[in-house]
Design an enzyme around this catalytic site. Structure first.
Site, PDB file in Angstrom:
ATOM      1  N   LEU A 139      25.505   0.091  -4.804  1.00 19.08           N
ATOM      2  CA  LEU A 139      26.693   0.914  -4.999  1.00 19.08           C
ATOM      3  C   LEU A 139      26.345   2.313  -4.498  1.00 19.08           C
ATOM      4  O   LEU A 139      25.357   2.898  -4.911  1.00 19.08           O
ATOM      5  CB  LEU A 139      27.080   0.964  -6.487  1.00 19.08           C
ATOM      6  CG  LEU A 139      28.132   2.017  -6.864  1.00 19.08           C
ATOM      7  CD1 LEU A 139      29.462   1.726  -6.183  1.00 19.08           C
ATOM      8  CD2 LEU A 139      28.317   2.066  -8.374  1.00 19.08           C
ATOM      9  N   GLU A 140      27.179   2.809  -3.579  1.00 19.13           N
ATOM     10  CA  GLU A 140      26.954   4.155  -3.036  1.00 19.13           C
ATOM     11  C   GLU A 140      27.954   5.084  -3.701  1.00 19.13           C
ATOM     12  O   GLU A 140      29.169   4.889  -3.556  1.00 19.13           O
ATOM     13  CB  GLU A 140      27.165   4.131  -1.509  1.00 19.13           C
ATOM     14  CG  GLU A 140      26.882   5.450  -0.826  1.00 19.13           C
ATOM     15  CD  GLU A 140      27.161   5.376   0.687  1.00 19.13           C
ATOM     16  OE1 GLU A 140      28.043   4.595   1.109  1.00 19.13           O
ATOM     17  OE2 GLU A 140      26.502   6.099   1.443  1.00 19.13           O
ATOM     18  N   ILE A 141      27.451   6.024  -4.455  1.00 18.42           N
ATOM     19  CA  ILE A 141      28.352   6.959  -5.146  1.00 18.42           C
ATOM     20  C   ILE A 141      28.385   8.267  -4.374  1.00 18.42           C
ATOM     21  O   ILE A 141      27.342   8.766  -3.935  1.00 18.42           O
ATOM     22  CB  ILE A 141      27.887   7.162  -6.609  1.00 18.42           C
ATOM     23  CG1 ILE A 141      28.209   5.889  -7.395  1.00 18.42           C
ATOM     24  CG2 ILE A 141      28.561   8.380  -7.239  1.00 18.42           C
ATOM     25  CD1 ILE A 141      27.845   5.937  -8.837  1.00 18.42           C
ATOM     26  N   THR A 155      25.871   5.191   4.226  1.00 18.37           N
ATOM     27  CA  THR A 155      25.715   3.837   4.772  1.00 18.37           C
ATOM     28  C   THR A 155      26.606   3.597   5.991  1.00 18.37           C
ATOM     29  O   THR A 155      26.116   3.167   7.039  1.00 18.37           O
ATOM     30  CB  THR A 155      26.028   2.790   3.693  1.00 18.37           C
ATOM     31  OG1 THR A 155      27.289   3.085   3.117  1.00 18.37           O
ATOM     32  CG2 THR A 155      24.974   2.770   2.615  1.00 18.37           C
TER      33      THR A 155
END
Lengths: 466, 749
Positions: free
Chosen positions: B495-497, B533
């Protein structure tokens, strides 16, 4: 296997898995009392007093014995007839009949009605069937109480029946689906094509659930874990089971089991007494292997209740009606509480939760109770409940109470045996507990009795008398 | 009297144990001495990793057990909640400088465990919680194993995932214990084995059910019960009322019999080896070494097997693959922590907007963690599809028996599907996963802000739209954050926050807490076009298109990218992402970054979209996708498109290796730029994001570790080489140049 040999007659060749079934549905609790004497009365203003006029049961038999060829409504019929005979209550006076049953015979799904008609009750008396695992007849009785209290009826017959000698075994779902579709198939071609889809696995039968639906755990397994959680040893369990059998034998021999009515089984001799009472010795019991948690568990066939056939019935009335009809009530049903909790780890702990609640509701303490009748599903379950009731830690961490309620004194506790020795026809046990309490209160000159039981699904309850 | 006796025995015979007790590695207990002449000694671990110190103390204790006549058997148990022994101390292995040193460690471990195995006094392992790596090796060296049947009890040899092999006799004992095929399966996959499965495999001898509350907490009483049962069995083993020999099933007997035939064994080796080669493309040395080591033991005998094990363990520990995998492991641990601290208000009710693939995926990983989740869509049909996706995801677990149908139903009761904003006034967080269009995002943000409470966080699941742009219409931009999930959500771990300049610390803490609760590995990056990403992927995909235009066919591109270690080929990746999405993102990023994101022609993508070649979801992209067809064929409709955009290939940069390096250097260069610009806060997060989100080859450990191992200078040289041919798309960023100029500078020390 050895267990079965000990507890099931030789001619009985029941599949072994059925033993588990016995384990899968056991727990009940309730409380009751005789007419007020010295202590305070629990009469509530504006609410009718509800009394138990009389209660009977046919002898509880190990399944696969004399009742093996009957149907459930036959047993229920016998109990209802027994009640009619003993009370001579005019059948048209009975307003309603409620019956409990757990494993349903599909042909008689409203077993209350079938039994009532066969027992000679009026065809104008409505009847319905309830189910709530091992406290089904408690549910039947409290349903009756509710109807009387609400002014719907004055006279209700409540009871319960269980026939474990025969249980519905179904075709597999796939097979049932094929058969049902077959009904709708019109041409021979369609029929053949459907039939050609049947595979060997379609023929595997579906046995009634031997396990708690939500957790897939058998009751015996749960009881073993419960006993372990409270560190109840095998020795303690065997000792308790022996006590139950010994006390039951004494009660039976002493003619104290007044609720038993004889039952002339068609084609067989008249059955007059329970046949599961077998005081054994600690040595013999010690030899048995664990039945559920193998090989190191502690619950064995000897310290569990066994598969039982039986039926019971009680006559409930409003006090004024009973007195008007000239009956002397055996007990007052004063209060009851149903509780439920986690079906996995606390499945059999109902009595622990329900007891303090019903006492508080009625304004009584443990010391006020003269007779305790707890349903004995397993010796380990009873002992775990006693330990839980005696634990401040448990009361504080799980019941949200400041302190423990305390365990009932053993000299007032199940003194005429219990489900371990008398047997446990699931839905018939509740009435037996109530009648035993009533008779016991009378004999001991006590005033308040407490009945408690736990049931599959984690629902126990309490009923409390005068 | 009992206590007295215990005290006496402790003082008289176990002076050593009293000492170790102070150091808290062990507690040694002696249960009930009276009434039983069989004394069982309980050795209770207070730590959950095998270290040098622990082994030496443990050896001393074992020596005392053997020397002491009163002790007839022993139980090994851990007092650490949640684990038996979770493996060897990784620092200890990393601290070694040479392979000999590591081999030495392995030999010491082997000796210690061999001593247990050969002990005349039975030793029982009582397992609750993770029993991994060295812990499992210790357990299988014991004479009997009893495990609790809890979800947290798992047995595994995860060494292979760290580029290692079980180095304390595991490769030698496992085949004997569970049979060759099962042993290979355990060691080569490193997968977790639940207790009940372990019992069936013969890895443990008895199971103990977890207990509910008694007069102690369930956890405490369960451990106590495990110990009681273990003591019973230890006694039984010592007085021979219990046999440690387990009865093998017919299948296992047959397998064992077959495996005793050298020819059959050779065939098994061969099959397994081929499978491993095919799957690892020769990029991971550990699996082959495991096979080699098992082989040595079975074919050449005990001594050769143990020698091979320690030597190979030593060799593997110093490989760059192992270091890369170990780096990822540590990175994962780092990304499982919430560096923003505990949020002020725990998220209990979550609302997800959009029941598409992503939205439903987010809902699935939320409800099964106990979050009350509202799944909202605008159309009944879309909502139905989303709810069905959640059901299907959970039901597949029921089929695999990791969930009961009852648990599935009770999990599903946490999910509410709806078309309106009912109940949003109770939401603690809203995650929108609606169509990637800034206008739609703005619309839902406004709608949502009208109904949610003040503390509620608004998170946007977008792969490229800048969060600050989304937040521009917000009344409370400090509560707006990006949560970029990867598809399929229930399987992708990352998960990219994304935080904007205005996002508050508490909002970030809340988002990370939810991500961690959902079981994600979380990286937190700054806002910017494509965040981290998507931005790294952009230049690489542009290069893929150029390579395609230069006449390399999709199959070939896939082959050379997977040969480099990417789990999915580059052309297939575009099909998976969706050509329309890729076009969209490429255009956006192209606008933001200009020339650097050029390379292949975006018109090629646009023509594909026009023709309906949208990738897997449309059944056609670079490949043709058909239900049930495994070997998909190249889409012949692409020939014409590729011909139209054909570019002349430059032979000097078109070898397979050059093509690989063109793809990878652009990826790495962009990643470095993200770190340079502060989008990334650390190389660790960069590596984790690239590997877990984009499939960057795990054997390389991520772009930054790759720069370290490949050499920044060498990498810059490559970039310069391609820059000379293609221009500024390959211009190395300043950060890389700095590292190239200073050979001692490393991203990971």
């Amino acid at each position: 296997p050895t267990l079965l040999l000990t507890y099931v007659p030789k001619e009985n060749n029941f599949p072994r898995s059925f033993f588990k079934l016995a384990g899968s549905l056991v727990n009940i609790t309730s409380l009751l009392a005789v007419q007020p004497k010295s202590k305070k009365t629990l009469t509530k203003s504006g609410v009718k007093n509800i009394v138990v006029v009389e209660g009977v049961r046919i002898p509880f038999l190990q399944s696969g014995t004399s009742y093996a060829d009957l149907m459930p409504h036959d047993l229920a019929r016998a109990a209802l007839q027994g009640l009619l005979n003993r009370t001579s209550v005019p059948r048209e006076v009975v307003d309603y009949i409620v019956y409990g049953t757990v494993i349903q015979e599909v042909k008689t799904s409203n077993v209350a009605r079938e039994a009532a008609l066969g027992a000679g009750f009026s065809d104008k008396t409505p009847a319905h069937t309830v189910t709530m695992a091992c406290i089904s007849s408690n549910q039947a009785m409290t349903t009756g109480v509710g109807m009387i209290a609400a002014g719907q009826c004055d006279v209700v017959v409540a009871g319960g029946v269980e026939l474990m000698s025969d249980v519905p075994i179904r075709h597999s779902r796939k097979m049932r689906k094929t058969m049902l579709t077959l009904n709708r198939a019109k041409t021979l071609g369609q029929k053949l094509s459907l039939l050609s889809k049947i595979r060997p696995d379609y023929f595997a039968p579906e046995l009634p659930a031997v396990a708690e639906f939500s957790t897939s755990e058998t009751m015996g397994h749960s009881a073993d874990r419960l006993a372990a959680a409270f560190a109840v040893s095998r020795l303690e369990q065997d000792e308790y089971a022996l006590r139950s059998h010994t006390l039951a034998k004494k009660a039976q021999d002493g003619g104290l089991l007044l609720d038993v009515v004889p039952f002339k089984v068609p084609g067989k001799d008249t059955v007059t007494k329970d046949n599961g009472i077998r005081p054994s010795s600690m040595e013999q019991m010690g030899k048995l292997k664990p039945a559920f948690v193998k090989p190191y568990g502690t619950v064995t066939a000897a310290n569990s209740s066994f598969l039982t056939d039986g039926a019971s019935a009680v006559l409930l009335m409003s006090e004024e009606k009973a007195l008007a009809m000239g009956y002397k009530p055996k007990a007052y049903l004063r209060d009851f509480v149903y509780v439920s909790q986690d079906p996995k780890d606390q499945l059999l702990l109902g009595p622990t939760y329900a007891t303090p609640k019903v006492l508080e509701k009625a304004g009584l303490t443990m010391a006020d109770i003269d007779v305790f009748e707890f349903h004995e599903a397993f010796a380990g379950q009873i002992l775990a409940n006693l330990k839980a009731m005696d634990s401040d830690w448990f009361a504080q961490n799980y019941m949200g109470r400041k302190s423990k309620v305390g365990a009932p004194p053993l000299e007032k506790f199940n003194t005429w045996g219990g489900s371990l020795s008398l047997g446990h026809p699931f839905a018939a046990t509740g009435c037996r507990l109530v009648m035993t309490t009533a008779h016991s209160l009378k004999k001991e000159g006590g005033q308040y009795g407490l009945v408690a039981a736990c049931a599959a699904g984690g629902l126990p309850k309490c009923v409390l008398g005068p | 009297l009992d206590d007295l006796l215990q005290g006496f025995i402790l003082e008289g015979f176990f002076s050593h144990c009293i000492m170790t007790q102070d150091e808290l590695n062990f507690i040694v207990k002696l249960p009930c001495l009276l009434g039983s002449w069989f004394m069982v000694l309980i050795c209770c671990f207070q730590v959950n990793t095998l270290s040098k110190q622990l082994s030496s103390e443990f050896t001393d204790i074992m020596n005392e057990i053997w020397a002491n006549e009163a002790v007839k058997s022993a139980v090994l148990i851990s007092s650490k909640p949640g684990s038996f022994i979770a493996g060897a101390d990784l620092d200890m292995i990393e601290a070694c400088k040479t392979s000999q040193e590591v081999a030495q460690l392995s030999q010491e471990g082997q000796k210690m465990l061999e001593k247990i195995e050969q002990s005349p006094k039975p030793v029982v392992a009582a397992i609750s919680g993770s029993c991994l790596g060295g812990g499992l090796e210790l357990a299988i060296a014991c004479h009997y194993r009893i495990a609790t049947k809890e979800k947290k009890t798992v047995l595994a040899t995860p060494e292979v995932l760290l580029g290692l092999l079980p180095g304390a006799g595991g490769t030698q004992r496992l085949p004997k214990m569970v049979g060759l095929p099962a042993a290979f399966d355990i060691m080569l996959t490193g997968r977790n084995i639940r207790a009940d499965r372990a019992k069936k495999m013969g890895l443990v001898d008895q199971l103990v059910d977890p207990l509910g509350p008694g007069v102690k907490s369930p956890e405490a009483r369960t451990i106590e019960y495990l110990e009681e049962v273990a003591i019973d069995f230890a006694r039984g083993l010592a007085n021979r009322t219990v046999s440690a020999k387990r009865s093998k099933g017919l299948m296992q007997k047959l397998t064992d019999y077959a495996m005793a035939v050298p020819f059959v064994r050779q065939q098994v080796y061969k099959t397994v080896e081929n499978k491993v080669r095919k799957q690892t493309k020769g990029l991971y040395p550990a699996p082959l070494k495991i096979i080699e080591t098992v082989k040595a033991g079975l074919d050449q005998g005990h001594d050769a097997g143990y020698l091979a094990e320690s030597q190979n363990f030593g060799q593997l520990a110093v490989t760059k693959e192992s270091k890369a995998l170990l780096g990822l492991y540590r990175g994962q641990v780092y990304c499982k922590k919430n560096k923003f601290g505990t949020p002020q208000q725990e998220v209990k009710t979550l609302a997800v907007l959009g029941a598409g693939l992503m939205g439903a995926g987010i809902a699935q990983v939320s409800v099964d963690k106990g979050l009350k989740t509202i799944l909202k869509d605008t159309a009944q049909q879309g909502l139905d599809r989303g709810q069905q996706q959640v059901f299907k995801g959970l039901n597949s677990k029921v089929k695999k028996k990791s969930l009961t149908s009852f648990e599935r139903d009770s999990i599903l009761s946490n999910l509410t599907g709806q078309l309106d904003y009912k109940g949003f006034e109770k939401a603690d967080m809203v995650i929108e996963a609606v169509f990637e269009d800034i206008n739609i995002k703005h619309k839902v943000l406004k709608e949502v802000e009208a109904v949610i409470p003040a503390h509620c966080v608004f998170a946007s699941n977008t792969s490229a739209l800048p969060i600050s742009q989304i937040a521009a219409v917000s009344k409370r931009p400090e509560k707006v954050i990006g949560m970029h999930y990867f598809s399929p959500v229930d399987r992708m771990q990352l998960l990219e926050i994304i935080t904007t300049d205005k996002t508050s610390q508490d909002t970030a803490a809340s988002a990370v807490a939810v991500g961690l609760k959902q079981g994600k590995i979380v990286i937190v990056v700054k806002d910017g076009p494509g965040f981290y990403t998507t931005r790294c992927l952009g230049p690489m995909l542009a290069e893929v298109v150029r390579v395609l235009q230069e006449g390399t066919d999709p199959k070939k591109i896939d082959a050379i990218s997977t040969a480099f270690g990417f789990p999915v080929g580059a052309a297939t990746l575009i099909d998976e992402v969706g050509v329309d999405v890729a076009t969209h993102v490429a255009e956006d990023l192209g606008k933001a970054f200009g020339e650097r994101f050029g390379g292949g022609s975006i018109e090629l993508f646009k023509l594909m979209v026009e023709k309906g070649f949208l990738g897997r979801k449309a059944g056609k992209g670079f490949y043709i996708y058909q239900e049930g067809v495994k070997n998909r064929s190249v889409n012949s409709g692409m020939d014409e498109i590729l011909a139209r955009f054909k570019l002349p290939a430059k032979p000097e940069v078109c070898t397979d290796e050059d093509i690989q390096m063109r793809l990878v250097t652009r990826f790495v260069n962009e990643a470095a730029m993200c770190l340079q610009e502060g989008i990334l806060s650390s190389p660790v997060e960069g590596d984790i994001g690239a590997v877990f989100g984009l499939g960057f080859p795990p054997c390389l450990g991520g772009p930054f570790r790759y720069v370290d191992s490949y050499g920044a200078k060498q990498l810059v040289d490559k970039l310069r080489k391609y820059e000379a041919v293609y221009g500024s798309q390959f211009t190395p960023c300043q950060l890389l140049l700095d590292y190239a100029n200073n050979p001692s500078k490393k991203f990971h020390q």
